[in-house]
Design a protein around this motif. Structure first.
Motif, PDB file in Angstrom:
ATOM      1  N   GLU A  72       0.893  -1.252  -0.095  1.00  0.00           N
ATOM      2  CA  GLU A  72       0.042   0.022  -0.065  1.00  0.00           C
ATOM      3  C   GLU A  72       0.699   1.338   0.156  1.00  0.00           C
ATOM      4  N   ASN A  73       2.071   1.292   0.333  1.00  0.00           N
ATOM      5  CA  ASN A  73       2.809   2.480   0.908  1.00  0.00           C
ATOM      6  C   ASN A  73       4.041   2.477   0.067  1.00  0.00           C
ATOM      7  N   PHE A  74       4.394   3.744  -0.507  1.00  0.00           N
ATOM      8  CA  PHE A  74       5.572   4.099  -1.478  1.00  0.00           C
ATOM      9  C   PHE A  74       6.007   5.364  -1.012  1.00  0.00           C
ATOM     10  N   SER A  75       7.243   5.634  -0.545  1.00  0.00           N
ATOM     11  CA  SER A  75       7.502   6.914  -0.035  1.00  0.00           C
ATOM     12  C   SER A  75       8.827   7.190  -1.007  1.00  0.00           C
ATOM     13  N   LEU A  76       8.916   8.873  -1.247  1.00  0.00           N
ATOM     14  CA  LEU A  76       9.963   9.204  -1.859  1.00  0.00           C
ATOM     15  C   LEU A  76      10.770  10.275  -0.832  1.00  0.00           C
ATOM     16  N   ILE A  77      12.187   9.965  -0.779  1.00  0.00           N
ATOM     17  CA  ILE A  77      13.034  10.621   0.219  1.00  0.00           C
ATOM     18  C   ILE A  77      13.983  11.394  -0.466  1.00  0.00           C
ATOM     19  N   LEU A  78      14.018  12.583   0.026  1.00  0.00           N
ATOM     20  CA  LEU A  78      15.200  13.438  -0.386  1.00  0.00           C
ATOM     21  C   LEU A  78      16.177  13.769   0.789  1.00  0.00           C
ATOM     22  N   GLU A  79      17.183  13.062   0.644  1.00  0.00           N
ATOM     23  CA  GLU A  79      18.070  12.978   1.804  1.00  0.00           C
ATOM     24  C   GLU A  79      18.813  14.632   2.412  1.00  0.00           C
ATOM     25  N   LEU A  80      19.126  15.188   1.114  1.00  0.00           N
ATOM     26  CA  LEU A  80      19.585  16.411   1.096  1.00  0.00           C
ATOM     27  C   LEU A  80      18.977  17.265   0.222  1.00  0.00           C
ATOM     28  N   ALA A  81      17.870  17.916   0.619  1.00  0.00           N
ATOM     29  CA  ALA A  81      17.083  18.893  -0.223  1.00  0.00           C
ATOM     30  C   ALA A  81      17.606  20.136  -1.100  1.00  0.00           C
ATOM     31  N   THR A  82      17.442  20.082  -2.021  1.00  0.00           N
ATOM     32  CA  THR A  82      18.076  21.506  -2.900  1.00  0.00           C
ATOM     33  C   THR A  82      17.093  22.380  -3.448  1.00  0.00           C
ATOM     34  N   PRO A  83      17.322  23.453  -3.831  1.00  0.00           N
ATOM     35  CA  PRO A  83      16.094  24.286  -4.238  1.00  0.00           C
ATOM     36  C   PRO A  83      15.666  23.732  -5.681  1.00  0.00           C
ATOM     37  N   SER A  84      16.617  23.116  -6.454  1.00  0.00           N
ATOM     38  CA  SER A  84      16.150  22.588  -7.600  1.00  0.00           C
ATOM     39  C   SER A  84      14.971  21.473  -7.736  1.00  0.00           C
ATOM     40  N   GLN A  85      14.715  20.979  -6.371  1.00  0.00           N
ATOM     41  CA  GLN A  85      13.729  20.036  -6.261  1.00  0.00           C
ATOM     42  C   GLN A  85      12.516  20.492  -5.791  1.00  0.00           C
ATOM     43  N   THR A  86      12.573  21.875  -5.831  1.00  0.00           N
ATOM     44  CA  THR A  86      11.064  22.506  -5.674  1.00  0.00           C
ATOM     45  C   THR A  86      10.247  22.196  -6.832  1.00  0.00           C
ATOM     46  N   SER A  87       8.961  21.589  -6.446  1.00  0.00           N
ATOM     47  CA  SER A  87       8.203  20.860  -7.727  1.00  0.00           C
ATOM     48  C   SER A  87       6.989  20.430  -7.061  1.00  0.00           C
ATOM     49  N   VAL A  88       6.113  20.122  -8.017  1.00  0.00           N
ATOM     50  CA  VAL A  88       5.010  19.358  -7.701  1.00  0.00           C
ATOM     51  C   VAL A  88       5.084  17.923  -8.010  1.00  0.00           C
ATOM     52  N   TYR A  89       4.872  17.080  -6.682  1.00  0.00           N
ATOM     53  CA  TYR A  89       5.069  15.445  -7.079  1.00  0.00           C
ATOM     54  C   TYR A  89       3.950  14.838  -6.813  1.00  0.00           C
ATOM     55  N   PHE A  90       3.848  13.838  -7.881  1.00  0.00           N
ATOM     56  CA  PHE A  90       2.589  12.983  -7.975  1.00  0.00           C
ATOM     57  C   PHE A  90       2.954  11.396  -7.772  1.00  0.00           C
ATOM     58  N   CYS A  91       2.205  10.817  -7.069  1.00  0.00           N
ATOM     59  CA  CYS A  91       2.379   9.468  -6.790  1.00  0.00           C
ATOM     60  C   CYS A  91       1.180   8.824  -7.557  1.00  0.00           C
ATOM     61  N   ALA A  92       1.514   7.524  -8.134  1.00  0.00           N
ATOM     62  CA  ALA A  92       0.272   6.819  -8.900  1.00  0.00           C
ATOM     63  C   ALA A  92       0.551   5.531  -8.702  1.00  0.00           C
ATOM     64  N   SER A  93      -0.781   4.637  -9.032  1.00  0.00           N
ATOM     65  CA  SER A  93      -0.538   3.114  -8.864  1.00  0.00           C
ATOM     66  C   SER A  93      -1.113   2.708 -10.198  1.00  0.00           C
ATOM     67  N   GLY A  94      -0.793   1.449 -10.382  1.00  0.00           N
ATOM     68  CA  GLY A  94      -1.292   0.726 -11.491  1.00  0.00           C
ATOM     69  C   GLY A  94      -1.138  -0.686 -11.539  1.00  0.00           C
ATOM     70  N   ASP A  95      -2.006  -1.292 -12.388  1.00  0.00           N
ATOM     71  CA  ASP A  95      -2.022  -2.926 -12.109  1.00  0.00           C
ATOM     72  C   ASP A  95      -1.021  -3.375 -13.509  1.00  0.00           C
ATOM     73  N   ASP A  96      -0.765  -4.519 -13.218  1.00  0.00           N
ATOM     74  CA  ASP A  96       0.147  -5.310 -14.238  1.00  0.00           C
ATOM     75  C   ASP A  96      -0.284  -6.384 -14.897  1.00  0.00           C
ATOM     76  N   TRP A  97      -1.565  -6.668 -14.765  1.00  0.00           N
ATOM     77  CA  TRP A  97      -2.294  -7.898 -15.391  1.00  0.00           C
ATOM     78  C   TRP A  97      -3.354  -7.584 -16.443  1.00  0.00           C
ATOM     79  N   GLY A  98      -3.501  -8.594 -17.239  1.00  0.00           N
ATOM     80  CA  GLY A  98      -4.809  -8.147 -18.277  1.00  0.00           C
ATOM     81  C   GLY A  98      -4.239  -7.168 -19.068  1.00  0.00           C
ATOM     82  N   TYR A  99      -5.054  -6.291 -19.413  1.00  0.00           N
ATOM     83  CA  TYR A  99      -4.828  -5.183 -20.580  1.00  0.00           C
ATOM     84  C   TYR A  99      -5.329  -3.751 -19.763  1.00  0.00           C
ATOM     85  N   SER A 100      -5.005  -3.747 -18.237  1.00  0.00           N
ATOM     86  CA  SER A 100      -5.102  -2.577 -17.597  1.00  0.00           C
ATOM     87  C   SER A 100      -3.851  -1.549 -17.559  1.00  0.00           C
ATOM     88  N   TYR A 101      -3.586  -0.957 -18.373  1.00  0.00           N
ATOM     89  CA  TYR A 101      -2.168  -0.428 -18.343  1.00  0.00           C
ATOM     90  C   TYR A 101      -2.167   1.123 -17.996  1.00  0.00           C
TER      91      TYR A 101
END
Lengths: 114, 113
Positions: A72-101
Motif C-alpha cells: 500500500e505504501n510508497f515513499s519518496l525521500i530527499l536526503e539533502l533537499a536542494t532548491p532545484s527539487q522545488t516542484s509538484v510531486y505526484f504518486c500513481a499506482s497501476g496494475d500489471d495484469w490483463g490489459y489494464s495499463y
C-alpha cells in the motif's frame, strides 16, 4: 474507483534538510510510481516499484531515494533537499495484469525548498 | 527511445467551439496511448485510452481521440467546449515494462465566454 492519497499536500523545507513524501493506495496494485511536474516538462518519472520491497530508478532519479515497505505504501525521500527539487510531486499506482495499463494518480504534493 | 510531443503549450477557444489538441508520439512497435486531464490543483484523471483496435476512441465528457500510425499522432477532439474543460491536458505513451508512462509537456486549455 482507484484511491491514491499523498501526504503532506504542501511542504516547505530548508536546503540540506531531509524530506519524506508519502503515498498510500488502497487498490492492491502491484506497481507504484513517483513523478515530478515542472512547467515545460510535463511529468517525469523519478522512481517506481513493482511490489513490496522493490524500488527501481526512473528517468530522473538523482537526488532521490524511494522505499516500498508494503503493497500500500510508497515513499519518496530527499536526503539533502536542494532548491532545484522545488516542484509538484505526484504518486500513481497501476496494475500489471490483463490489459489494464492505466495509472491512477494522487492529488499531488507541492514542495518548496528554500 | 519513446517520446511524446505536444506542440501547443497553450490553446484558447471560445465556449461552444470545437477543439483539437495535438499529440505526436515516437514508439517502436504498437503503442498504447492515453490522454489525461489535470484540473486546477488536482491530480491527473484519465480521459481516454487507446489499445490497438478501432483508431477512434471515445472518452469521458464528450472527448474522443484518433490514432494514426502513419502520422504517429493521437489527437484529442471535442465538438463543443464547455467552460469546465479549462484544464491542462497530457498525452502519454506506455513505455516499457511495469506499464511506465512517458508524458508530453502538456497543453493548457483556456475557454473564453
Amino acid at each position: 474507483e482507484a484511491a491514491v492519497t499523498q501526504s503532506p499536500r504542501n511542504k516547505v523545507a530548508v536546503t540540506g534538510g531531509k524530506v519524506t513524501l508519502s503515498c498510500n493506495q488502497t487498490n492492491n496494485h502491484n506497481n507504484m510510481y513517483w513523478y515530478r511536474q515542472d512547467t515545460g516538462h510535463g511529468l517525469r518519472l523519478i522512481h517506481y516499484s513493482y511490489g513490496a520491497g522493490s524500488t527501481e530508478k526512473g528517468d530522473i532519479p538523482d537526488g532521490y531515494k524511494a522505499s516500498r515497505p508494503s503493497q500500500e505504501n510508497f515513499s519518496l525521500i530527499l536526503e539533502l533537499a536542494t532548491p532545484s527539487q522545488t516542484s509538484v510531486y505526484f504518486c500513481a499506482s497501476g496494475d500489471d495484469w490483463g490489459y489494464s495499463y492505466e495509472q491512477y494518480f494522487g492529488p499531488g504534493t507541492r514542495l518548496t525548498v528554500l | 527511445a519513446q517520446s511524446v510531443t505536444q506542440p501547443d503549450a497553450r490553446v484558447t477557444v471560445s465556449e461552444g467551439a470545437s477543439l483539437q489538441l495535438r499529440c505526436k508520439y515516437s514508439y517502436f512497435g504498437t503503442p498504447y496511448l492515453f490522454w489525461y486531464v489535470q484540473y486546477p490543483r488536482q491530480g491527473l484523471q484519465l480521459l481516454l485510452k487507446y489499445y490497438p483496435g478501432d483508431p477512434v476512441v471515445q472518452g469521458v465528457n464528450g472527448f474522443e481521440a484518433e490514432f494514426s500510425k502513419s502520422n504517429s499522432s493521437f489527437h484529442l477532439r471535442k465538438a463543443s467546449v464547455h467552460w469546465s474543460d479549462w484544464a491542462v491536458y497530457f498525452c502519454a505513451v506506455r513505455s516499457g515494462s511495469f506499464n511506465k508512462l512517458t508524458f508530453g509537456a502538456g497543453t493548457r486549455l483556456a475557454v473564453c465566454p
